[in-house]
Design a protein around this motif. Structure first.
Motif, mmCIF file in Angstrom:
data_model
loop_
_atom_site.group_PDB
_atom_site.id
_atom_site.type_symbol
_atom_site.label_atom_id
_atom_site.label_comp_id
_atom_site.label_asym_id
_atom_site.label_seq_id
_atom_site.Cartn_x
_atom_site.Cartn_y
_atom_site.Cartn_z
ATOM 1 N N SER A 1 -2.257 12.200 1.747
ATOM 2 C CA SER A 1 -3.365 12.219 2.716
ATOM 3 C C SER A 1 -3.715 10.806 3.164
ATOM 4 C CB SER A 1 -4.596 12.889 2.091
ATOM 5 O OG SER A 1 -4.317 14.223 1.729
ATOM 6 N N LEU A 2 -3.712 9.869 2.246
ATOM 7 C CA LEU A 2 -4.001 8.478 2.598
ATOM 8 C C LEU A 2 -2.859 7.865 3.421
ATOM 9 C CD1 LEU A 2 -5.514 7.235 -0.775
ATOM 10 C CD2 LEU A 2 -6.739 7.552 1.382
ATOM 11 N N ARG A 3 -1.618 8.214 3.084
ATOM 12 C CA ARG A 3 -0.473 7.670 3.816
ATOM 13 C C ARG A 3 -0.417 8.197 5.243
ATOM 14 N NH1 ARG A 3 4.657 8.722 2.706
ATOM 15 N NH2 ARG A 3 5.214 6.792 3.756
ATOM 16 N N ALA B 1 -8.167 11.265 6.088
ATOM 17 C CA ALA B 1 -7.584 11.570 4.778
ATOM 18 C C ALA B 1 -8.261 12.779 4.143
ATOM 19 C CB ALA B 1 -7.702 10.348 3.873
ATOM 20 N N ARG C 1 0.837 -1.205 0.000
ATOM 21 C CA ARG C 1 0.000 0.000 0.000
ATOM 22 C C ARG C 1 0.870 1.253 0.000
ATOM 23 N NH1 ARG C 1 -1.932 3.646 3.798
ATOM 24 N NH2 ARG C 1 -4.056 4.441 3.469
ATOM 25 N N PRO D 1 -10.358 6.117 8.783
ATOM 26 C CA PRO D 1 -9.204 6.645 8.039
ATOM 27 C C PRO D 1 -9.610 7.598 6.922
ATOM 28 C CG PRO D 1 -9.631 4.371 7.419
ATOM 29 C CD PRO D 1 -10.538 4.670 8.579
ATOM 30 N N LEU D 2 -10.777 7.382 6.316
ATOM 31 C CA LEU D 2 -11.190 8.247 5.215
ATOM 32 C C LEU D 2 -11.505 9.666 5.691
ATOM 33 C CD1 LEU D 2 -13.388 5.846 3.052
ATOM 34 C CD2 LEU D 2 -11.007 6.546 2.709
ATOM 35 N N GLY E 1 -3.486 13.700 -2.618
ATOM 36 C CA GLY E 1 -4.356 12.577 -2.271
ATOM 37 C C GLY E 1 -3.585 11.397 -1.706
ATOM 38 N N HIS F 1 -2.764 8.619 7.247
ATOM 39 C CA HIS F 1 -3.828 8.081 8.103
ATOM 40 C C HIS F 1 -4.016 6.587 7.836
ATOM 41 C CE1 HIS F 1 -5.090 11.992 9.645
ATOM 42 N NE2 HIS F 1 -4.789 12.438 8.447
ATOM 43 N N LEU G 1 1.336 4.122 -3.089
ATOM 44 C CA LEU G 1 1.036 5.532 -2.859
ATOM 45 C C LEU G 1 2.265 6.409 -3.099
ATOM 46 C CD1 LEU G 1 -1.217 5.284 0.335
ATOM 47 C CD2 LEU G 1 -1.939 5.839 -1.996
#
Length: 325
Positions: free
Chosen positions: A168-170, A182, A129, A178-179, A165, A172, A133
């Motif tokens: 932001s995902l990394r 993010a 993952r 988590p969304l 983007g 959290h 990213l």
């Protein structure tokens, strides 16, 4: 008419001044990088002292690379906004291409760190993952650099949406909402970049226009009028992120809580400096750029602390441990 020979000494003097300014800027940049490295290596360890939390592997290196990513975004977005608000007059040389390349290198460097810490080869790291990213971030920066190299500057910010983007995902990876985290970071990160990068560009504009006080101050006025919006977004998203992620019972007993307190104090100092610069600006004082310069320095420190926050342990672990006791 003035002869070309009479103009030569003036051009030579300007070139010497430009070279001197470039050397000074390079020295300041090197000092800033070394300072950021030292701060990144020490801050997380000091914040976690006495909390019982385990140290995150390669936290210092990751912090430095993440700081470069955020600063690259700041330079790029700051120049984009600064060109619209600078007004008429000379403008500084664009740094967006170099920033995009530095951001791509920092993202690629994090892939190497991820592979090393996880004890896996690069091919396997790309399939994780984090690896996917980070690869998306590196490609986003490279696509932005390509737009600039092909003289399509208006298209260059679009690939940066991929960078924002992915980061932001990394930031959290936790299992709880988590969304939401993010989404808050997706708004928070560009706002921070616009504030920091916009101020950097404005100060560079003011330096070029320092001979004309009114013109230099007008550039700061234009920036100040637009900076209120990133500040408002930062206040809302920052508060929401803190309340979501930091249990109140471990504010002083976790590395995350201590760093958040330090960040809050730094942001308060930044706001005080911004108000001081605005007060001097309204009175027509060119020394309004002095508190603005200190404000920019503190914003870089805030960026480093924010990067450290992404590599310290989840504070909910400390809260759970205290609850068991």
């Amino acid at each position: 008419m003035t002869s070309p020979g009479a103009l030569a000494p003036g051009r030579a003097a300007r070139r010497r001044a430009a070279r001197k300014a470039a050397r000074r800027a390079a020295l300041l940049l090197c000092a800033g990088v070394l300072g950021a490295l030292a701060l990144a290596l020490l801050t997380g360890r000091l914040a976690a002292r006495g909390t019982g939390e385990l140290a995150v592997p390669a936290a210092g290196t990751t912090t430095v690379l993440r700081t470069v990513v955020v600063l690259a975004l700041a330079v790029h977005l700051g120049e984009l906004a600064g060109r619209r608000t600078a007004g008429p007059g000379p403008r500084p040389r664009d740094l967006s291409l170099y920033a995009a390349l530095a951001g791509a290198a920092a993202a690629a460097g994090q892939i190497l760190v991820h592979a090393s810490v996880s004890d896996i080869d690069l091919a396997t790291a790309y399939g994780t993952r984090d690896g996917r990213l980070l690869l998306l971030m590196a490609n986003g920066f490279l696509a932005s650099a390509a737009c600039l190299a092909l003289r399509r500057p208006l298209l260059a910010p679009l690939p940066l949406l991929l960078v924002v983007g992915a980061e932001s995902l990394r930031a959290h990876p936790e299992q709880y909402t988590p969304l939401i985290g993010a989404a808050l970071t997706f708004l928070h990160l560009p706002a921070a970049a616009l504030w920091t990068g916009g101020l950097l560009y404005t100060l560079r504009v003011m330096w070029l226009r320092r001979a004309e006080r009114s013109t230099a101050l007008e550039a700061l006025r234009r920036y100040a009028r637009t900076a209120i919006w990133p500040l408002a977004v930062l206040a809302v998203t920052g508060t929401a992120s803190t309340l979501r992620k930091l249990p109140l019972d471990v504010v002083f007993d976790s590395a995350y809580g201590r760093l958040m307190l330090a960040k809050t104090a730094l942001v308060a100092g930044v706001c005080a400096l911004a108000l001081t610069a605005r007060h001097r600006m309204r009175r027509g004082r060119l020394d309004a750029q002095l508190p603005a310069r200190v404000e920019l320095g503190l914003l870089v420190v805030v960026t480093v602390v924010s990067a450290v926050l992404t590599v310290v342990p989840d504070p909910h672990w400390v809260s759970t441990r205290l609850g068991i006791r």
